[in-house]
Design an enzyme around this catalytic site. Structure first.
Site, PDB file in Angstrom:
ATOM      1  N   GLY A   1      15.103  13.494   5.533  1.00  0.00           N
ATOM      2  CA  GLY A   1      14.894  12.312   4.584  1.00  0.00           C
ATOM      3  C   GLY A   1      14.924  12.839   3.041  1.00  0.00           C
ATOM      4  O   GLY A   1      14.166  12.051   2.305  1.00  0.00           O
ATOM      5  N   HIS A   2      15.592  13.858   2.779  1.00  0.00           N
ATOM      6  CA  HIS A   2      15.293  14.181   1.340  1.00  0.00           C
ATOM      7  C   HIS A   2      15.823  13.546   0.254  1.00  0.00           C
ATOM      8  O   HIS A   2      15.488  13.718  -0.798  1.00  0.00           O
ATOM      9  CB  HIS A   2      15.979  15.885   1.183  1.00  0.00           C
ATOM     10  CG  HIS A   2      17.451  15.936   0.937  1.00  0.00           C
ATOM     11  ND1 HIS A   2      18.365  15.288   2.120  1.00  0.00           N
ATOM     12  CD2 HIS A   2      18.305  15.943   0.063  1.00  0.00           C
ATOM     13  CE1 HIS A   2      19.599  15.390   1.846  1.00  0.00           C
ATOM     14  NE2 HIS A   2      19.700  15.564   0.414  1.00  0.00           N
TER      15      HIS A   2
ATOM     16  N   GLY B   1      10.838  11.778   0.607  1.00  0.00           N
ATOM     17  CA  GLY B   1      11.621  13.350   0.981  1.00  0.00           C
ATOM     18  C   GLY B   1      12.000  13.736  -0.485  1.00  0.00           C
ATOM     19  O   GLY B   1      11.844  14.876  -0.838  1.00  0.00           O
TER      20      GLY B   1
ATOM     21  N   SER C   1       2.334   5.911   8.256  1.00  0.00           N
ATOM     22  CA  SER C   1       1.748   4.978   7.418  1.00  0.00           C
ATOM     23  C   SER C   1       0.548   4.497   7.719  1.00  0.00           C
ATOM     24  O   SER C   1       0.145   4.549   8.948  1.00  0.00           O
ATOM     25  CB  SER C   1       2.810   4.018   7.090  1.00  0.00           C
ATOM     26  OG  SER C   1       2.408   2.687   6.889  1.00  0.00           O
ATOM     27  N   SER C   2      -0.081   3.942   6.619  1.00  0.00           N
ATOM     28  CA  SER C   2      -1.488   3.371   6.920  1.00  0.00           C
ATOM     29  C   SER C   2      -1.539   1.976   7.891  1.00  0.00           C
ATOM     30  O   SER C   2      -2.444   1.612   8.425  1.00  0.00           O
ATOM     31  CB  SER C   2      -2.151   2.742   5.710  1.00  0.00           C
ATOM     32  OG  SER C   2      -1.455   1.938   5.028  1.00  0.00           O
ATOM     33  N   CYS C   3      -0.284   1.457   7.991  1.00  0.00           N
ATOM     34  CA  CYS C   3      -0.080   0.273   9.040  1.00  0.00           C
ATOM     35  C   CYS C   3      -0.094   0.607  10.508  1.00  0.00           C
ATOM     36  O   CYS C   3      -0.259  -0.192  11.221  1.00  0.00           O
ATOM     37  CB  CYS C   3       1.310  -0.321   8.550  1.00  0.00           C
ATOM     38  SG  CYS C   3       2.620   0.365   9.333  1.00  0.00           S
TER      39      CYS C   3
ATOM     40  N   TYR D   1       7.411  -1.225  13.625  1.00  0.00           N
ATOM     41  CA  TYR D   1       7.387  -0.035  12.821  1.00  0.00           C
ATOM     42  C   TYR D   1       5.972   0.836  13.187  1.00  0.00           C
ATOM     43  O   TYR D   1       6.082   2.057  13.568  1.00  0.00           O
ATOM     44  CB  TYR D   1       7.282  -0.288  11.327  1.00  0.00           C
ATOM     45  CG  TYR D   1       7.146   1.087  10.518  1.00  0.00           C
ATOM     46  CD1 TYR D   1       8.273   1.626  10.109  1.00  0.00           C
ATOM     47  CD2 TYR D   1       6.182   1.342   9.713  1.00  0.00           C
ATOM     48  CE1 TYR D   1       8.145   2.740   9.184  1.00  0.00           C
ATOM     49  CE2 TYR D   1       5.901   2.409   9.079  1.00  0.00           C
ATOM     50  CZ  TYR D   1       6.879   3.150   8.533  1.00  0.00           C
ATOM     51  OH  TYR D   1       6.867   4.152   7.676  1.00  0.00           O
TER      52      TYR D   1
ATOM     53  N   LYS E   1       5.670   4.709  14.553  1.00  0.00           N
ATOM     54  CA  LYS E   1       4.851   5.910  14.101  1.00  0.00           C
ATOM     55  C   LYS E   1       3.827   6.349  14.803  1.00  0.00           C
ATOM     56  O   LYS E   1       3.509   7.504  14.804  1.00  0.00           O
ATOM     57  CB  LYS E   1       4.653   5.356  12.588  1.00  0.00           C
ATOM     58  CG  LYS E   1       5.718   5.125  11.687  1.00  0.00           C
ATOM     59  CD  LYS E   1       6.264   6.369  11.283  1.00  0.00           C
ATOM     60  CE  LYS E   1       7.271   6.349  10.521  1.00  0.00           C
ATOM     61  NZ  LYS E   1       7.863   7.756  10.175  1.00  0.00           N
TER      62      LYS E   1
ATOM     63  N   HIS F   1       9.666  -3.092  -0.774  1.00  0.00           N
ATOM     64  CA  HIS F   1       8.128  -3.113  -0.910  1.00  0.00           C
ATOM     65  C   HIS F   1       7.768  -4.107  -2.243  1.00  0.00           C
ATOM     66  O   HIS F   1       8.796  -4.028  -3.037  1.00  0.00           O
ATOM     67  CB  HIS F   1       7.566  -1.780  -0.968  1.00  0.00           C
ATOM     68  CG  HIS F   1       7.785  -1.122   0.583  1.00  0.00           C
ATOM     69  ND1 HIS F   1       8.377  -0.108   0.897  1.00  0.00           N
ATOM     70  CD2 HIS F   1       6.741  -1.373   1.625  1.00  0.00           C
ATOM     71  CE1 HIS F   1       8.391   0.178   2.235  1.00  0.00           C
ATOM     72  NE2 HIS F   1       7.271  -0.629   2.555  1.00  0.00           N
TER      73      HIS F   1
ATOM     74  N   ARG G   1      -4.260  -3.766  -1.662  1.00  0.00           N
ATOM     75  CA  ARG G   1      -3.547  -2.799  -1.239  1.00  0.00           C
ATOM     76  C   ARG G   1      -3.827  -1.560  -2.109  1.00  0.00           C
ATOM     77  O   ARG G   1      -4.421  -1.593  -3.102  1.00  0.00           O
ATOM     78  CB  ARG G   1      -1.948  -2.928  -1.589  1.00  0.00           C
ATOM     79  CG  ARG G   1      -1.313  -3.865  -0.765  1.00  0.00           C
ATOM     80  CD  ARG G   1      -1.240  -3.333   0.792  1.00  0.00           C
ATOM     81  NE  ARG G   1      -0.576  -4.397   1.554  1.00  0.00           N
ATOM     82  CZ  ARG G   1      -1.005  -5.364   2.613  1.00  0.00           C
ATOM     83  NH1 ARG G   1      -2.398  -5.644   2.276  1.00  0.00           N
ATOM     84  NH2 ARG G   1      -0.476  -6.028   3.235  1.00  0.00           N
TER      85      ARG G   1
ATOM     86  N   ASP H   1       1.302 -12.803   4.017  1.00  0.00           N
ATOM     87  CA  ASP H   1       0.434 -11.993   3.413  1.00  0.00           C
ATOM     88  C   ASP H   1       0.217 -10.539   4.114  1.00  0.00           C
ATOM     89  O   ASP H   1       0.054  -9.689   3.363  1.00  0.00           O
ATOM     90  CB  ASP H   1      -1.092 -12.367   3.482  1.00  0.00           C
ATOM     91  CG  ASP H   1      -1.417 -13.370   2.347  1.00  0.00           C
ATOM     92  OD1 ASP H   1      -0.715 -13.049   1.352  1.00  0.00           O
ATOM     93  OD2 ASP H   1      -2.376 -13.928   2.053  1.00  0.00           O
TER      94      ASP H   1
HETATM   95  O1  GFB Z   1       4.813  -4.191   0.052  1.00  0.00           O
HETATM   96  P1  GFB Z   1       4.815  -4.888   1.160  1.00  0.00           P
HETATM   97  O2  GFB Z   1       5.945  -5.503   1.742  1.00  0.00           O
HETATM   98  O3  GFB Z   1       3.990  -4.025   2.471  1.00  0.00           O
HETATM   99  O4  GFB Z   1       3.801  -6.170   0.673  1.00  0.00           O
HETATM  100  P2  GFB Z   1       2.957  -4.247   3.386  1.00  0.00           P
HETATM  101  C1  GFB Z   1       2.523  -5.936   0.246  1.00  0.00           C
HETATM  102  C2  GFB Z   1       1.913  -7.411  -0.023  1.00  0.00           C
HETATM  103  O5  GFB Z   1       2.567  -7.816  -1.225  1.00  0.00           O
HETATM  104  C3  GFB Z   1       2.265  -8.495   0.943  1.00  0.00           C
HETATM  105  C4  GFB Z   1       3.151  -9.156  -1.045  1.00  0.00           C
HETATM  106  O6  GFB Z   1       1.043  -9.103   1.005  1.00  0.00           O
HETATM  107  C5  GFB Z   1       3.323  -9.192   0.458  1.00  0.00           C
HETATM  108  O7  GFB Z   1       3.141 -10.720   0.871  1.00  0.00           O
HETATM  109  N1  GFB Z   1       4.187  -9.438  -2.063  1.00  0.00           N
HETATM  110  C6  GFB Z   1       4.292 -10.503  -2.525  1.00  0.00           C
HETATM  111  C7  GFB Z   1       5.491  -8.932  -1.909  1.00  0.00           C
HETATM  112  N2  GFB Z   1       5.463 -10.324  -3.438  1.00  0.00           N
HETATM  113  C8  GFB Z   1       6.307  -9.699  -2.721  1.00  0.00           C
HETATM  114  C9  GFB Z   1       7.653  -9.425  -2.715  1.00  0.00           C
HETATM  115  O8  GFB Z   1       8.596  -9.985  -3.644  1.00  0.00           O
HETATM  116  N3  GFB Z   1       8.094  -8.233  -1.700  1.00  0.00           N
HETATM  117  C10 GFB Z   1       7.186  -7.650  -0.969  1.00  0.00           C
HETATM  118  N4  GFB Z   1       7.794  -6.797  -0.288  1.00  0.00           N
HETATM  119  N5  GFB Z   1       5.946  -7.837  -0.842  1.00  0.00           N
HETATM  120  C11 GFB Z   1       4.472  -2.621   4.667  1.00  0.00           C
HETATM  121  C12 GFB Z   1       4.989  -2.503   5.960  1.00  0.00           C
HETATM  122  O9  GFB Z   1       3.638  -3.650   4.825  1.00  0.00           O
HETATM  123  O10 GFB Z   1       3.603  -1.619   4.562  1.00  0.00           O
HETATM  124  C13 GFB Z   1       5.760  -1.468   6.101  1.00  0.00           C
HETATM  125  O11 GFB Z   1       5.672  -3.755   6.283  1.00  0.00           O
HETATM  126  C14 GFB Z   1       5.086  -0.203   5.606  1.00  0.00           C
HETATM  127  O12 GFB Z   1       6.298  -1.174   7.440  1.00  0.00           O
HETATM  128  C15 GFB Z   1       4.238  -0.475   4.336  1.00  0.00           C
HETATM  129  O13 GFB Z   1       4.057   0.214   6.462  1.00  0.00           O
HETATM  130  C16 GFB Z   1       3.269   0.809   3.944  1.00  0.00           C
HETATM  131  O14 GFB Z   1       1.653  -3.520   2.906  1.00  0.00           O
HETATM  132  O15 GFB Z   1       2.413  -5.541   3.568  1.00  0.00           O
END
Ligand code: GFB
Length: 306
Positions: free
Chosen positions: A11-12, A17, A108-110, A137, A141, A180, A210, A270
């Protein structure tokens, strides 16, 4: 690891990566082995076996994964479960068969339960139900972590799993739907500024907390784990600093100089309310993050969008 060891970074090209590749290069490691997705499909067991047979790596970093934000996880659950299970299984099994000296598997922390005590320690694994949005996911993991632990137990391997908090960096996925939160909001606010849109949508309530870490800081921790002797087989890696999604959105608004309104769409999920990691093990090993969130966001803004 010595500077001429054959080190394979799976995954470089990705966020993590590519940062590991840079960190190893900076430290003078000369024998890095890299394959693009077109050259090697890690979901293909035979191709992965042939690769190990030919390249004979000494050390392996597993940063290859199918990753995405909260909506990508919800939309493609089978891909997230299947591809991540295959990648972990093929790489860990081949690493055992070819007597790899040390392996680092990125999770990942999830993987931790949705309602874990905070900060979350490595012992909290499998003590409660997972967050629904990223369960497939997380299960892949967790299977990878368990493969590392069981190969260590049964075969005397030296396989370690690193669990980072939410990551961001230069080689992120800046797609507003599948990325993300940091890359998605940065891109959405920049697009909105350029096209003079009066508001930008933020998913969810803005209340979740977060913990964010720059990929370069994570990469230094990963290299340290591979260089040092450590007795733990799961190691959390977090910045130790939390921010609400609302405050994060305001910070990105400031950095992107977007002047419109932020509208929170509560019909969007959320996810986990909070997931800050207890990173005392990696701190005791001598690692500390160097890039603050604001500095890291500015760097991305300037590098990716200017
Ligand atoms: O980054 P994100 O998708 O990761 O979302 P997770 C983090 C938070 O941001 C959530 C909010 O509460 C989302 O609802 N958010 C607000 C948004 N606006 C947005 C947007 O436009 N895009 C996104 N993506 N989020 C991931 C896992 O969860 O964490 C992965 O789904 C992975 O698998 C990663 O483990 C570390 O923390 O919610």
């Amino acid at each position: 690891m010595d500077k001429s060891s054959r080190i394979y970074i799976a995954g470089h090209m990705g966020l993590v990566g590519s940062a590991i590749h840079q960190a190893l290069t900076n430290k003078g490691y000369k024998n890095l082995i890299c394959k693009t997705h077109d050259e090697l499909d890690l979901c293909n067991a035979e191709a992965t076996a042939r690769f190990f047979q030919t390249e004979k790596p000494d050390y392996v970093f597993i940063a290859a994964a199918k990753v995405g934000g909260i909506q990508a996880n919800l939309k493609y659950p089978a891909d997230f479960l299947y591809q991540n299970l295959m990648i972990a299984s093929h790489l860990i099994h081949q690493s055992y068969l070819h007597n790899i000296q040390k392996l680092l598997f990125l999770g990942s922390s999830c993987i931790y339960p949705k309602h874990s005590p905070q900060p979350i320690s490595e012992h909290d694994l499998l003590t409660g139900p997972l967050e629904y949005t990223n369960e497939p996911y997380a299960i892949a993991k967790i299977a990878g972590i368990k493969l590392c632990q069981t190969y260590n137990r049964q075969h005397g391997c030296h396989f370690i799993s690193a669990m980072p908090c939410n990551l961001y960096g230069i080689n992120d996925n800046f797609n507003t739907e599948t990325g993300h939160v940091i890359p998605a909001l940065m891109k959405r606010m920049l697009d909105a500024r350029i096209s003079n849109q009066p508001y930008v949508e933020i998913w969810g309530t803005g209340n979740p907390l977060r913990e964010f870490l720059h990929a370069d800081d994570l990469a230094n921790a990963c290299v340290l784990i591979m260089e040092k002797t450590c007795k733990k087989d799961i190691i959390n890696i977090g910045s130790g600093e939390e921010i609400s999604i609302r405050d994060l959105a305001l910070l990105i608004k400031k950095i992107t100089k977007y002047k419109g309104e932020l509208i929170f769409n509560e019909s969007q999920p959320d996810g986990t309310p909070r997931k800050i990691l207890n990173s005392s093990v990696i701190r005791q090993m001598g690692w500390n993050p160097k890039i603050s969130l604001e500095k890291g966001l500015l760097q991305i803004y300037k590098t990716v969008f200017n």
